[in-house]
Design a protein around this motif. Structure first.
Motif, PDB file in Angstrom:
ATOM      1  N   ILE A   1      32.901  19.349 -26.676  1.00  0.00           N
ATOM      2  CA  ILE A   1      31.796  18.428 -26.999  1.00  0.00           C
ATOM      3  C   ILE A   1      30.464  19.173 -26.981  1.00  0.00           C
ATOM      4  O   ILE A   1      29.637  19.019 -27.890  1.00  0.00           O
ATOM      5  CB  ILE A   1      31.779  17.217 -26.040  1.00  0.00           C
ATOM      6  CG1 ILE A   1      32.969  16.306 -26.340  1.00  0.00           C
ATOM      7  CG2 ILE A   1      30.460  16.453 -26.135  1.00  0.00           C
ATOM      8  CD1 ILE A   1      33.211  15.223 -25.307  1.00  0.00           C
ATOM      9  N   ASN A   2      30.250  19.993 -25.964  1.00  0.00           N
ATOM     10  CA  ASN A   2      29.006  20.764 -25.885  1.00  0.00           C
ATOM     11  C   ASN A   2      28.909  21.781 -27.020  1.00  0.00           C
ATOM     12  O   ASN A   2      27.844  21.953 -27.618  1.00  0.00           O
ATOM     13  CB  ASN A   2      28.888  21.465 -24.529  1.00  0.00           C
ATOM     14  CG  ASN A   2      28.404  20.529 -23.456  1.00  0.00           C
ATOM     15  OD1 ASN A   2      27.212  20.306 -23.312  1.00  0.00           O
ATOM     16  ND2 ASN A   2      29.332  19.950 -22.703  1.00  0.00           N
ATOM     17  N   PHE A   3      30.010  22.438 -27.335  1.00  0.00           N
ATOM     18  CA  PHE A   3      29.972  23.431 -28.401  1.00  0.00           C
ATOM     19  C   PHE A   3      29.715  22.770 -29.752  1.00  0.00           C
ATOM     20  O   PHE A   3      28.884  23.251 -30.532  1.00  0.00           O
ATOM     21  CB  PHE A   3      31.258  24.263 -28.472  1.00  0.00           C
ATOM     22  CG  PHE A   3      31.201  25.229 -29.610  1.00  0.00           C
ATOM     23  CD1 PHE A   3      30.460  26.391 -29.502  1.00  0.00           C
ATOM     24  CD2 PHE A   3      31.824  24.951 -30.815  1.00  0.00           C
ATOM     25  CE1 PHE A   3      30.342  27.265 -30.570  1.00  0.00           C
ATOM     26  CE2 PHE A   3      31.717  25.816 -31.891  1.00  0.00           C
ATOM     27  CZ  PHE A   3      30.977  26.987 -31.762  1.00  0.00           C
ATOM     28  N   ILE A   4      30.420  21.693 -30.043  1.00  0.00           N
ATOM     29  CA  ILE A   4      30.207  21.014 -31.335  1.00  0.00           C
ATOM     30  C   ILE A   4      28.755  20.559 -31.448  1.00  0.00           C
ATOM     31  O   ILE A   4      28.134  20.707 -32.508  1.00  0.00           O
ATOM     32  CB  ILE A   4      31.202  19.849 -31.527  1.00  0.00           C
ATOM     33  CG1 ILE A   4      32.609  20.412 -31.749  1.00  0.00           C
ATOM     34  CG2 ILE A   4      30.779  18.958 -32.695  1.00  0.00           C
ATOM     35  CD1 ILE A   4      33.710  19.364 -31.797  1.00  0.00           C
ATOM     36  N   SER A   5      28.193  20.036 -30.372  1.00  0.00           N
ATOM     37  CA  SER A   5      26.783  19.631 -30.392  1.00  0.00           C
ATOM     38  C   SER A   5      25.885  20.821 -30.731  1.00  0.00           C
ATOM     39  O   SER A   5      24.986  20.710 -31.575  1.00  0.00           O
ATOM     40  CB  SER A   5      26.372  19.043 -29.045  1.00  0.00           C
ATOM     41  OG  SER A   5      27.150  17.918 -28.741  1.00  0.00           O
ATOM     42  N   ALA A   6      26.136  21.947 -30.103  1.00  0.00           N
ATOM     43  CA  ALA A   6      25.311  23.139 -30.339  1.00  0.00           C
ATOM     44  C   ALA A   6      25.486  23.675 -31.754  1.00  0.00           C
ATOM     45  O   ALA A   6      24.503  24.017 -32.423  1.00  0.00           O
ATOM     46  CB  ALA A   6      25.646  24.219 -29.313  1.00  0.00           C
ATOM     47  N   ILE A   7      26.724  23.738 -32.244  1.00  0.00           N
ATOM     48  CA  ILE A   7      26.945  24.311 -33.576  1.00  0.00           C
ATOM     49  C   ILE A   7      26.418  23.391 -34.674  1.00  0.00           C
ATOM     50  O   ILE A   7      25.963  23.862 -35.721  1.00  0.00           O
ATOM     51  CB  ILE A   7      28.428  24.709 -33.791  1.00  0.00           C
ATOM     52  CG1 ILE A   7      28.554  25.733 -34.935  1.00  0.00           C
ATOM     53  CG2 ILE A   7      29.316  23.518 -34.049  1.00  0.00           C
ATOM     54  CD1 ILE A   7      27.925  27.059 -34.659  1.00  0.00           C
ATOM     55  N   VAL A   8      26.419  22.082 -34.436  1.00  0.00           N
ATOM     56  CA  VAL A   8      25.820  21.160 -35.405  1.00  0.00           C
ATOM     57  C   VAL A   8      24.313  21.394 -35.487  1.00  0.00           C
ATOM     58  O   VAL A   8      23.722  21.373 -36.572  1.00  0.00           O
ATOM     59  CB  VAL A   8      26.157  19.681 -35.069  1.00  0.00           C
ATOM     60  CG1 VAL A   8      25.268  18.715 -35.822  1.00  0.00           C
ATOM     61  CG2 VAL A   8      27.626  19.402 -35.366  1.00  0.00           C
ATOM     62  N   VAL A   9      23.681  21.665 -34.356  1.00  0.00           N
ATOM     63  CA  VAL A   9      22.245  21.984 -34.357  1.00  0.00           C
ATOM     64  C   VAL A   9      22.006  23.269 -35.156  1.00  0.00           C
ATOM     65  O   VAL A   9      21.102  23.332 -35.996  1.00  0.00           O
ATOM     66  CB  VAL A   9      21.700  22.118 -32.914  1.00  0.00           C
ATOM     67  CG1 VAL A   9      20.310  22.732 -32.905  1.00  0.00           C
ATOM     68  CG2 VAL A   9      21.692  20.763 -32.226  1.00  0.00           C
ATOM     69  N   VAL A  10      22.821  24.290 -34.922  1.00  0.00           N
ATOM     70  CA  VAL A  10      22.659  25.561 -35.641  1.00  0.00           C
ATOM     71  C   VAL A  10      22.876  25.364 -37.143  1.00  0.00           C
ATOM     72  O   VAL A  10      22.089  25.846 -37.965  1.00  0.00           O
ATOM     73  CB  VAL A  10      23.614  26.637 -35.082  1.00  0.00           C
ATOM     74  CG1 VAL A  10      23.628  27.877 -35.957  1.00  0.00           C
ATOM     75  CG2 VAL A  10      23.234  26.991 -33.651  1.00  0.00           C
TER      76      VAL A  10
END
Length: 142
Positions: free
Chosen positions: A90-99
């Motif tokens: 969940i944290n990674f998907i949130s971060a990669i969506v921002v990128v």
């Protein structure tokens, strides 16, 4: 394992900055003339594979998107809460969506759902490798 933990804690931030550099400026990138969004899963990746003659290019693009993100599967070393698979993903998907969104906004890349899928697959593979090698007991005393 102790040396690896210290090395990982020091190097992962530099590695993240390096990947951000590649995602925005690497490979001779220049701004696209328009903003591009690709939301159909695996459509652009399958099209790339179909149209590319060199297997080396396919490997670099597809496997690179997976392998380059495997080290983030070890983030539980730095942040013990991320030893939980669901929390990590969940944290990674949130971060990669921002990128990916920043790539879209700056036109220094494309918002591509395939990148999100492949990068997340890399993190998941890294997580399971981390769990397989060092087990769930790494941070019980933390």
């Amino acid at each position: 394992m102790h040396f690896f933990e210290k090395f990982y804690k020091i190097s992962i931030a530099f590695y993240a900055v390096f990947l951000l550099y590649l995602m925005f400026f690497g490979f001779g990138r220049s701004p696209y003339p328009i903003n591009i969004v690709r939301l159909v899963p695996m459509f652009s990746t399958l099209g790339f594979v179909k149209e590319t003659i060199l297997w080396k290019s396919i490997f670099i693009n597809v496997c690179g998107n997976i392998l380059m993100f495997m080290p983030f599967g070890f983030l539980g070393i730095v942040f013990p809460k991320l030893n939980d698979f669901r929390t990590l993903i969940i944290n990674f998907i949130s971060a990669i969506v921002v990128v990916e969104s920043l790539q879209y906004i700056t036109r220094l890349g494309v918002f591509d759902i395939d990148d999100i899928i492949l990068n997340t697959l890399g993190v998941a593979m890294g997580f399971f490798l981390y769990q397989f090698i060092w087990g769930r007991s790494i941070h019980k005393d933390s």
